[in-house]
Design an enzyme around this catalytic site. Structure first.
Site, mmCIF file in Angstrom:
data_model
loop_
_atom_site.group_PDB
_atom_site.id
_atom_site.type_symbol
_atom_site.label_atom_id
_atom_site.label_comp_id
_atom_site.label_asym_id
_atom_site.label_seq_id
_atom_site.Cartn_x
_atom_site.Cartn_y
_atom_site.Cartn_z
ATOM 1 N N ASP A 30 0.873 -1.171 0.000
ATOM 2 C CA ASP A 30 0.000 0.000 0.000
ATOM 3 C C ASP A 30 0.916 1.230 0.000
ATOM 4 O OD1 ASP A 30 -2.407 1.544 0.482
ATOM 5 O OD2 ASP A 30 -1.641 1.810 2.512
ATOM 6 N N ASP A 32 -0.142 5.179 0.845
ATOM 7 C CA ASP A 32 -0.394 6.146 1.913
ATOM 8 C C ASP A 32 -0.356 5.462 3.276
ATOM 9 O OD1 ASP A 32 -1.006 9.030 1.806
ATOM 10 O OD2 ASP A 32 -2.216 8.437 0.065
HETATM 11 MG MG LIG Z 1 -2.761 3.154 3.528
#
Ligand SMILES: [Mg+2]
Length: 302
Positions: A30, A32
């Site tokens: 992932d 962010d």
């Molecule tokens: Mg995230």
């Protein structure tokens, strides 16, 4: 598959860390909350990702963010110190375009979303309408069938800061036709912001359209396993794949559903306190291993 008794990688011995690193060939991460927060890299994350690459791991950046095209994501990653190629970016805007192209979609898309999805659709030759403001006029309830585009064959919902009542009316009216496809990028509830202001996520919009259309969207982002299906054609072995995330209900749930190993980092949404509570209640999805932040892996290997 890494089946160590160690949950907190910081407590692992050097041998166990090596065993962990040897247990996967592909890394999905992932963005962010794991690699960066907004436009600031999280300390050590780039070193850790670039270290995986040095070890010969295949890398994919998997993000539910639908507001950018892949080359913009790659550029952002590079500017923050990550080695990244646009082919390694699996953003939901790209997945939507890839999915529609894959099924031979020839009609037009009504898009509740932004240029990220619009440009990815354009790149695969799919026409779209709907980007930008569609303001509420005094007589908005008098919308007529002639206000709808007869060429629309799919409604796509992603993040749209211009979302409005007329957009919901159009989306639901297109979806009244059973042949009209209904696709969503993701169902995240909120953006990972600290402080007392809540920024509603794309899930808010998707649920609204689901409610008024009385239909369920096909969701291509995490935690749904579309990415695994997407990667299987390139020889992905789920048991030798690691998913890294900062959010249990999307990233770790996605990893568990796909049969990947999972590493949770506590530099984003899921906090130490959340994790302790989940472990105490044995509430899934729990990660296989945990680290305060991804960059901490580097000191464990030296
Ligand atoms: Mg995230």
């Amino acid at each position: 598959m890494f089946k160590s008794a160690v949950f907190n990688l910081e407590e692992a011995s050097k041998d166990q860390v090596q065993e962990f690193l040897n247990s996967f060939d592909t890394v999905l991460t992932d963005c962010d909350g794991v690699l960066w927060i907004d436009n600031n890299a999280i300390a050590g994350s780039a070193e850790a990702m670039n270290y995986f690459r040095k070890l010969g791991k295949r890398i994919f950046y998997v993000t539910n963010n639908s507001t950018k095209i892949r080359s913009d994501f790659a550029l952002k990653a590079q500017q923050l110190g990550f080695i990244a190629d646009q082919e390694e970016i699996l953003s939901t805007a790209y997945l939507v375009a890839h999915y529609l192209k894959g099924i031979g979609f020839k009609k037009k898309v009504y898009l509740i979303g932004s240029n990220g999805i619009g440009d990815e659709l354009k790149a695969v030759g799919i026409r779209h309408i709907g980007i930008g403001p569609d303001n509420v006029k005094p007589d908005f309830k008098n919308m007529k069938p002639s206000d709808l585009d007869p060429e629309v064959g799919a409604v796509v919902v992603g993040y749209d800061e211009h979302v409005s009542y007329p957009k919901f009316m159009k989306a639901a009216s297109y979806l009244a036709s059973e042949e009209c496809l209904f696709i969503a990028t993701n169902t995240d509830e909120r953006f990972p912001k600290s402080g007392s202001i809540v920024v509603p996520g794309t899930g808010t919009l998707v649920r609204a359209v689901e409610t008024c259309s009385e239909r369920k969207a096909l969701v291509l982002g995490k935690p749904n396993d579309y990415v695994r299906k997407f990667l299987e054609s390139s020889g992905l072995d789920p048991a030798r794949t690691l998913m890294i995330g900062d959010r249990c209900n999307t990233d770790i749930e996605f990893g568990v559903r796909c049969g990947f190993q999972t590493l949770l980092v506590l530099s984003g949404v899921t906090s130490t306190k959340d994790l302790e509570k989940m472990r105490k209640e044995q509430k899934p999805p729990l990660p296989d291993v945990v680290l305060p932040k991804l960059g901490d892996l580097i000191s464990l290997t030296s």
